[in-house]
Design a protein around this motif. Sequence first.
Motif, mmCIF file in Angstrom:
data_model
loop_
_atom_site.group_PDB
_atom_site.id
_atom_site.type_symbol
_atom_site.label_atom_id
_atom_site.label_comp_id
_atom_site.label_asym_id
_atom_site.label_seq_id
_atom_site.Cartn_x
_atom_site.Cartn_y
_atom_site.Cartn_z
ATOM 1 N N ALA A 1 0.839 -1.206 0.000
ATOM 2 C CA ALA A 1 0.000 0.000 0.000
ATOM 3 C C ALA A 1 0.872 1.253 0.000
ATOM 4 N N LEU A 2 1.876 1.269 0.847
ATOM 5 C CA LEU A 2 2.763 2.436 0.918
ATOM 6 C C LEU A 2 3.514 2.641 -0.394
ATOM 7 N N ARG A 3 3.966 1.555 -1.006
ATOM 8 C CA ARG A 3 4.694 1.678 -2.281
ATOM 9 C C ARG A 3 3.774 2.208 -3.384
ATOM 10 N N LEU A 4 2.557 1.697 -3.457
ATOM 11 C CA LEU A 4 1.627 2.142 -4.484
ATOM 12 C C LEU A 4 1.220 3.603 -4.266
ATOM 13 N N LEU A 5 1.006 3.984 -3.023
ATOM 14 C CA LEU A 5 0.659 5.374 -2.727
ATOM 15 C C LEU A 5 1.808 6.311 -3.080
ATOM 16 N N LYS A 6 3.021 5.864 -2.850
ATOM 17 C CA LYS A 6 4.195 6.678 -3.204
ATOM 18 C C LYS A 6 4.285 6.853 -4.712
ATOM 19 N N GLU A 7 4.024 5.772 -5.462
ATOM 20 C CA GLU A 7 4.024 5.847 -6.925
ATOM 21 C C GLU A 7 2.995 6.854 -7.429
ATOM 22 N N MET A 8 1.850 6.953 -6.725
ATOM 23 C CA MET A 8 0.778 7.865 -7.128
ATOM 24 C C MET A 8 0.970 9.276 -6.580
ATOM 25 N N ASP A 9 2.078 9.487 -5.870
ATOM 26 C CA ASP A 9 2.383 10.805 -5.293
ATOM 27 C C ASP A 9 1.308 11.263 -4.309
ATOM 28 N N VAL A 10 0.818 10.306 -3.524
ATOM 29 C CA VAL A 10 -0.130 10.621 -2.457
ATOM 30 C C VAL A 10 0.666 10.865 -1.176
ATOM 31 N N GLU A 11 0.385 11.960 -0.519
ATOM 32 C CA GLU A 11 1.051 12.266 0.753
ATOM 33 C C GLU A 11 0.524 11.309 1.824
ATOM 34 N N THR A 12 1.424 10.556 2.438
ATOM 35 C CA THR A 12 0.989 9.576 3.437
ATOM 36 C C THR A 12 1.460 9.962 4.828
ATOM 37 N N HIS A 13 0.555 9.776 5.778
ATOM 38 C CA HIS A 13 0.847 10.009 7.194
ATOM 39 C C HIS A 13 0.735 8.661 7.893
ATOM 40 N N LEU A 14 1.880 8.110 8.261
ATOM 41 C CA LEU A 14 1.967 6.742 8.752
ATOM 42 C C LEU A 14 2.070 6.687 10.267
ATOM 43 N N VAL A 15 1.321 5.749 10.857
ATOM 44 C CA VAL A 15 1.445 5.475 12.286
ATOM 45 C C VAL A 15 1.443 3.960 12.450
ATOM 46 N N ILE A 16 2.435 3.445 13.182
ATOM 47 C CA ILE A 16 2.645 2.001 13.319
ATOM 48 C C ILE A 16 2.553 1.611 14.787
ATOM 49 N N SER A 17 1.756 0.595 15.083
ATOM 50 C CA SER A 17 1.643 0.134 16.461
ATOM 51 C C SER A 17 2.896 -0.628 16.885
ATOM 52 N N ARG A 18 3.070 -0.778 18.186
ATOM 53 C CA ARG A 18 4.226 -1.526 18.691
ATOM 54 C C ARG A 18 4.168 -2.983 18.237
ATOM 55 N N ALA A 19 2.975 -3.565 18.247
ATOM 56 C CA ALA A 19 2.825 -4.946 17.799
ATOM 57 C C ALA A 19 3.161 -5.088 16.315
ATOM 58 N N ALA A 20 2.866 -4.054 15.531
ATOM 59 C CA ALA A 20 3.176 -4.095 14.099
ATOM 60 C C ALA A 20 4.678 -4.142 13.866
#
Length: 197
Positions: free
Chosen positions: A28-47
Amino acid sequence: MNKHARHDHKRLIVGITGATGFIYAERALRLLKEMDVETHLVISRAAELTREYESSLSRDAVHALATHVHPIADVGASIASGSFRTLGMLVVPCSMRTVGELASGVTSTLLTRAADVVLKERLPLVLMVRETPLNLIHLRNMTTLTEAGATIFPPVPAFYAKPASLTEMVDHSVTRALDQFGLDTGRIAAWRDELAA
């Protein structure tokens, strides 16, 4: 276009929880980057633990795929505010713990707070849930979230597309999830086009 999205800019919140299926988040992150979508990422500790089990990517490599990364404990971050303009939020993969928090309306991290804000602002919240079998509590929580406006989107493989690789299977699910935000990756054809190929 939803009420909070600007016409000249695409911005999406991406949450990653500890459920199995880290590859869906990566794609998902790679595809969004290809589409030049600004992403705001938050990752849980379990992730972070799941990433170590399931992926060869380092923590820094995952962060590099996003435009902005927010610490899980930073409940004062921009994505925790309803005034922050976005297309919505994708939680990929989404654990049943996260589903339970959201269904109860009691959030404990930036990830669930941001998702709760997206719900209250009536923006798309797409949850790529990963669990099987589902018990009655899971089903009731998902029903509650559906009634509140979320989209429950388990990444189910589409074998009619005759995927030739794991990446193609993953991309099909992720592409369909991103369609929920009006984002076209150009990776898959319409169903009838695929059958004609």
